[in-house]
Design a protein around this motif. Structure first.
Motif, short mmCIF file in Angstrom:
data_model
loop_
_atom_site.label_atom_id
_atom_site.label_comp_id
_atom_site.label_asym_id
_atom_site.label_seq_id
_atom_site.Cartn_x
_atom_site.Cartn_y
_atom_site.Cartn_z
N GLU A 133 56.51 23.63 1.22
CA GLU A 133 56.86 23.17 -0.13
C GLU A 133 58.29 23.59 -0.50
O GLU A 133 59.05 22.80 -1.06
CB GLU A 133 55.88 23.75 -1.16
N TYR A 179 57.65 21.93 -8.24
CA TYR A 179 56.56 22.67 -8.88
C TYR A 179 56.33 24.04 -8.27
O TYR A 179 55.45 24.76 -8.71
CB TYR A 179 55.26 21.86 -8.79
N GLN A 220 60.35 28.75 -9.95
CA GLN A 220 61.09 28.62 -11.19
C GLN A 220 62.57 28.37 -10.86
O GLN A 220 63.07 28.81 -9.83
CB GLN A 220 60.94 29.90 -12.01
N TRP A 243 55.90 29.31 -9.82
CA TRP A 243 55.27 28.89 -11.07
C TRP A 243 53.78 29.21 -10.96
O TRP A 243 53.16 28.94 -9.95
CB TRP A 243 55.41 27.39 -11.28
N THR A 276 50.02 26.02 -11.00
CA THR A 276 50.12 24.72 -10.36
C THR A 276 48.89 24.52 -9.48
O THR A 276 48.63 25.32 -8.58
CB THR A 276 51.39 24.62 -9.49
N ARG A 300 46.70 23.07 -6.57
CA ARG A 300 46.92 22.54 -5.23
C ARG A 300 45.56 22.39 -4.56
O ARG A 300 44.64 23.15 -4.85
CB ARG A 300 47.79 23.48 -4.41
#
Length: 137
Positions: free
Chosen positions: A68, A75, A78, A103, A106, A108
């Motif tokens: 990611e 997402y 920060q 963050w 979120t 997933r």
């Protein structure tokens, strides 16, 4: 634990053991993104390493954050870094470093990747006693 080396990253420290332990963990405290370039997750991938999950599913596989972060998913981290205090194994402050925190909240669904990973030969399931195991390439 004797024989293990721990990275000093303030949010995603890693413990490693074996001939590559120091190489995997060194400099992690300097990684602004906890799982991105230069992190133990990045080094493990570049060395052709594997991940073994014992008794847990893909929902707790932190290495997905590596993909990611490399992809720049908005997402994950920060935007602005936070100054974090790094501590040693005795809990003593060592230094401060900027870190982009993940963050919270979120949602997933990493387990949804499992069938495709198995189909592509990236994940093999097995058993060790009572624990279901997943070996990820």
């Amino acid at each position: 634990m004797p024989g293990f080396v721990r990275s000093l990253h303030p949010t995603h420290s890693v413990a490693a053991r074996g001939p590559l332990a120091h190489w995997l963990t060194q400099g992690h405290e300097g990684c602004t993104e906890p799982c991105g370039t230069g992190s133990p997750y990045d080094r493990l991938a570049s060395a052709g390493g594997h991940i073994l999950l014992i008794g847990v599913d893909l929902s707790v596989n932190t290495s997905f954050h590596h993909a990611e972060e490399l992809a720049g998913a908005p997402y994950v981290c920060q935007r602005e870094p936070t100054v974090c205090t790094l501590t040693d194994a005795k809990g003593q402050p060592v230094q401060t470093a900027p870190c982009r925190l993940h963050w919270w909240g979120t949602e997933r669904d990493y387990p949804a990747f499992e069938p495709e990973m198995q189909k592509r030969g990236m994940l093999v399931k097995g058993q060790a006693g009572e624990a279901q195991c997943r070996l990820i390439d």
